[in-house]
Design an enzyme around this catalytic site. Structure first.
Site, PDB file in Angstrom:
ATOM      1  N   LYS A  45      26.476 -11.923  30.536  1.00  0.00           N
ATOM      2  CA  LYS A  45      26.389 -10.807  31.479  1.00  0.00           C
ATOM      3  C   LYS A  45      27.813 -10.509  31.941  1.00  0.00           C
ATOM      4  O   LYS A  45      28.624 -11.420  32.106  1.00  0.00           O
ATOM      5  CB  LYS A  45      25.515 -11.238  32.659  1.00  0.00           C
ATOM      6  CG  LYS A  45      25.527 -10.332  33.870  1.00  0.00           C
ATOM      7  CD  LYS A  45      24.640  -9.138  33.696  1.00  0.00           C
ATOM      8  CE  LYS A  45      24.751  -8.179  34.876  1.00  0.00           C
ATOM      9  NZ  LYS A  45      24.133  -6.882  34.554  1.00  0.00           N
ATOM     10  N   SER A  70      19.363   0.071  35.755  1.00  0.00           N
ATOM     11  CA  SER A  70      20.509   0.436  36.601  1.00  0.00           C
ATOM     12  C   SER A  70      20.906  -0.793  37.402  1.00  0.00           C
ATOM     13  O   SER A  70      21.040  -0.744  38.618  1.00  0.00           O
ATOM     14  CB  SER A  70      20.148   1.596  37.536  1.00  0.00           C
ATOM     15  OG  SER A  70      19.044   1.238  38.356  1.00  0.00           O
ATOM     16  N   CYS A 130      29.701   0.637  30.907  1.00  0.00           N
ATOM     17  CA  CYS A 130      28.493   0.548  31.743  1.00  0.00           C
ATOM     18  C   CYS A 130      28.294   1.867  32.481  1.00  0.00           C
ATOM     19  O   CYS A 130      29.202   2.326  33.180  1.00  0.00           O
ATOM     20  CB  CYS A 130      28.633  -0.585  32.754  1.00  0.00           C
ATOM     21  SG  CYS A 130      27.281  -0.652  33.947  1.00  0.00           S
ATOM     22  N   ASN A 191      26.755   0.780  23.983  1.00  0.00           N
ATOM     23  CA  ASN A 191      26.202   0.441  25.291  1.00  0.00           C
ATOM     24  C   ASN A 191      25.041   1.417  25.514  1.00  0.00           C
ATOM     25  O   ASN A 191      24.665   2.160  24.605  1.00  0.00           O
ATOM     26  CB  ASN A 191      27.298   0.576  26.350  1.00  0.00           C
ATOM     27  CG  ASN A 191      27.040  -0.303  27.569  1.00  0.00           C
ATOM     28  OD1 ASN A 191      25.903  -0.420  28.030  1.00  0.00           O
ATOM     29  ND2 ASN A 191      28.077  -0.912  28.096  1.00  0.00           N
ATOM     30  N   THR A 192      24.487   1.456  26.729  1.00  0.00           N
ATOM     31  CA  THR A 192      23.274   2.245  26.937  1.00  0.00           C
ATOM     32  C   THR A 192      23.554   3.747  27.115  1.00  0.00           C
ATOM     33  O   THR A 192      24.648   4.149  27.490  1.00  0.00           O
ATOM     34  CB  THR A 192      22.521   1.749  28.181  1.00  0.00           C
ATOM     35  OG1 THR A 192      23.449   1.657  29.274  1.00  0.00           O
ATOM     36  CG2 THR A 192      21.921   0.368  27.929  1.00  0.00           C
ATOM     37  N   GLY A 243      21.807  -1.725  19.517  1.00  0.00           N
ATOM     38  CA  GLY A 243      21.030  -0.535  19.873  1.00  0.00           C
ATOM     39  C   GLY A 243      19.641  -0.542  19.295  1.00  0.00           C
ATOM     40  O   GLY A 243      19.448  -0.062  18.184  1.00  0.00           O
TER      41      GLY A 243
END
Lengths: 303, 269
Positions: A45, A70, A130, A191-192, A243
């Site tokens: 993390k 989030s 992020c 990433n997202t 992904g």
């Protein structure tokens, strides 16, 4: 006997399957369920210089074939990481990739210096992507900002540097090239995706932060194409594909498209053993197709 | 130890409009179970991740009852996942992850102390409280009062189950179709001063946030130890992703790992 080993710059992994940042904590929570020493590596993390509280709840919401999150980088800060989390990670027996984030190049470099000379740490993944941090734009949306961060970390650290790219851009190859020019050893993407969901009973967003990052099977086709674009644009930089990978077929699609390794994220929530099953699945595929080593299939997509 | 495996469904019975009870044979999970803990179930038609991710995430369900071999969940059909769950049949296997969470703290007491334990259940909040009541009886708690709140008579669950354990049960329905007309929190406020020596009471509550918040204001005033079993959107269920965090006096805590049971006064609303 098939050879699953891969090289990500100087970093050698026993197999091409890692667990993605933010989905596996710092290794402790999955220890009853997963033989952690069988993983290629763990990406922790993200940690920041100072402890972060994270975003107000709700922080997660399921969408069709996906997860909106989030979290907002809740973490104990670099000192808390070293004292509380590192001792457990050091016992795992696999390479540790520490994900780090900062608001500017100086903060990134500061964390990198603080993590020097710790034997278990094999690499740093730069979380410049992020989407849940509230400020103006992501570093990963700006080629120059990306260049500066990567350069600062490369000057501060001798560890393998992995730069994690954002898909929330018009042309991901521009950011990839900037990171390459700055000296990144490896790239990881994606990433997202910035996204949202709404509760129609209350007319409120489902997330406390309004927006979140989308992950899971829904994003796989987009992540895969972005990987392919970057593979073609930045030759010789190894790439970790991320992904929506939930099974062996997904992982193979990424390897064939140019990923030297893959990171499994959201799938861990559904099947904690997904990464181990994928390692076994890749082995089976190679044996069935009489391919001696996994490196032989990286990037072989016929175009 | 947290276990993940595919276990046989012994039965899956309808117990009310949209309400079901599923009994699963899983000795190595059931033997570790504590009231307040939960399991994280895959609610897809097939349990193979490769071929079926619809819906994607697991859904959490409290232990409703358990013994050395089996555990039972009580659930309401509210969406895609629970709709699929309701269709599963005896003999099918279901993918279970558990036991998860911290469970209720139940200290055995001597009969001399005879403290009163009050369970307050709002709607589906009855689910974990039945398991708690069973353990309280095992721990010699002889004075158990259960308050069940629901919108209407058809949504009142488990009253008989609690009575069978020797608990006194009072029901509150919003429309007055059964018992006290009004919210269960009003019932709690009304009966407490007159019925029980409240200084010897412990309250365990499970239900909507509005109910818990109401009780928080009330029980604070009277300083009765109060515990709440919370619910929050979950992703991993293991404490790794930090998705289920709630604000407490001691910062953000994870409902799936530091909870779901919290001291009510610790929660920051």
């Amino acid at each position: 006997m098939v050879d699953l080993s891969v090289s990500l710059g100087k970093l050698k992994l026993a197999n091409p399957v890692l667990v993605a940042s933010g989905t596996f904590g710092y290794g402790q929570e999955y220890e009853d369920l997963v033989a952690l020493d069988s993983l290629g590596a763990i990406i922790t993390k993200t940690i920041t210089l100072r402890p972060q509280e994270g975003n107000p709840p709700p922080r997660v919401f399921e969408t069709t074939q996906g997860v909106l999150n989030s979290i907002g980088l809740e973490n104990p800060g670099v000192e808390g990481f070293i004292q509380e989390k590192l001792p457990i990670l050091q016992k795992l027996g696999i390479p540790i990739v520490v994900s780090i984030a900062g608001e500017n190049p100086r903060q990134f470099a500061c964390i990198a210096r603080r993590l020097k000379n710790i034997p278990a740490i094999a690499a740093l993944e730069l979380n410049i992507s992020c989407p849940n941090l509230g400020h103006q734009g992501l570093i990963a949306q700006d080629a120059r900002a990306t260049y500066k961060v990567v350069k600062a970390v490369k000057e501060a650290s001798r560890l393998t540097v992995i730069t994690k790219l954002s898909p929330n851009v018009t042309d991901i190859t521009l950011i990839a090239r900037a990171a390459k020019e700055a000296g990144t050893d490896v790239l990881s993407l994606v990433n997202t995706f910035l996204a949202m969901a709404v509760d129609i009973q209350s007319s409120r967003p489902r997330l406390g932060n309004i927006t979140g990052g989308l992950s899971g099977p829904a994003i796989k086709p987009q992540a895969l194409w972005m990987l392919r674009q970057v593979f073609k644009a930045v030759k010789k930089i190894p790439i970790i594909g991320i992904g929506g990978i939930v099974n062996t077929q997904d992982a193979l699609e990424f390897l064939i498209s140019g990923a030297s390794a893959v990171a499994i994220g959201t799938a861990n929530f559904v099947n904690p053993r997904a990464s181990l099953e994928i390692i076994a699945g890749i082995t089976k595929y190679l044996k069935a197709n009489k391919i001696a080593s996994v490196s032989k299939i990286i990037g072989v997509l016929k175009e | 130890m947290i276990i993940q495996g595919r276990y046989k469904i012994i039965s899956n019975k309808k117990v009310g409009p949209d309400y079901f009870k599923m009994l699963i044979c899983a000795p190595n999970i059931a033997q570790q179970a504590r009231p307040g803990q939960f399991v994280h179930l895959r609610c897809t038609n097939s349990s193979d991740l490769g071929s079926d991710t619809q819906p994607l995430l697991r859904r959490p369900f409290s232990f409703h009852r358990f013994n050395q071999n089996n555990f039972e969940i009580l659930y309401k059909v509210v969406g895609q996942g629970t709709r699929i769950l309701a269709k599963k049949r005896q003999g099918e296997r279901i993918d279970v992850l558990g036991p998860l969470g911290n469970g209720f703290d139940i200290k055995p007491t001597s009969n001399q102390q005879r403290p009163t334990t009050i369970l307050v259940a709002g709607g589906m909040g009855v689910a974990p409280l039945l398991a708690l009541a069973e353990k309280l009886v095992d721990a010699n708690r002889s004075k158990i009062l259960v308050l069940i709140g629901a919108k209407t008579k058809k949504a009142v669950l488990c009253a008989r189950g609690f009575r069978k354990l020797g608990a006194k049960v009072r029901v509150a329905t919003e429309d007055g179709s059964q018992g006290f007309k009004g919210l269960v929190t009003k019932l709690l406020k009304d009966i407490l001063p007159s019925t029980i020596n409240y200084r010897l009471s412990t309250i365990y509550a499970c239900g909507p946030k509005s109910m818990l918040q109401e009780i928080a204001g009330f029980s604070d005033n009277r300083k009765m130890p109060t515990w709440a079993c919370l619910e929050e959107n979950l992703a991993c269920g293991l404490g790794a992703c930090l998705g289920c965090a709630i604000k407490t006096q001691l910062g953000y805590k994870r409902v799936c790992k530091d909870g779901p049971v919290f001291k009510l006064q610790e929660i920051v609303w």
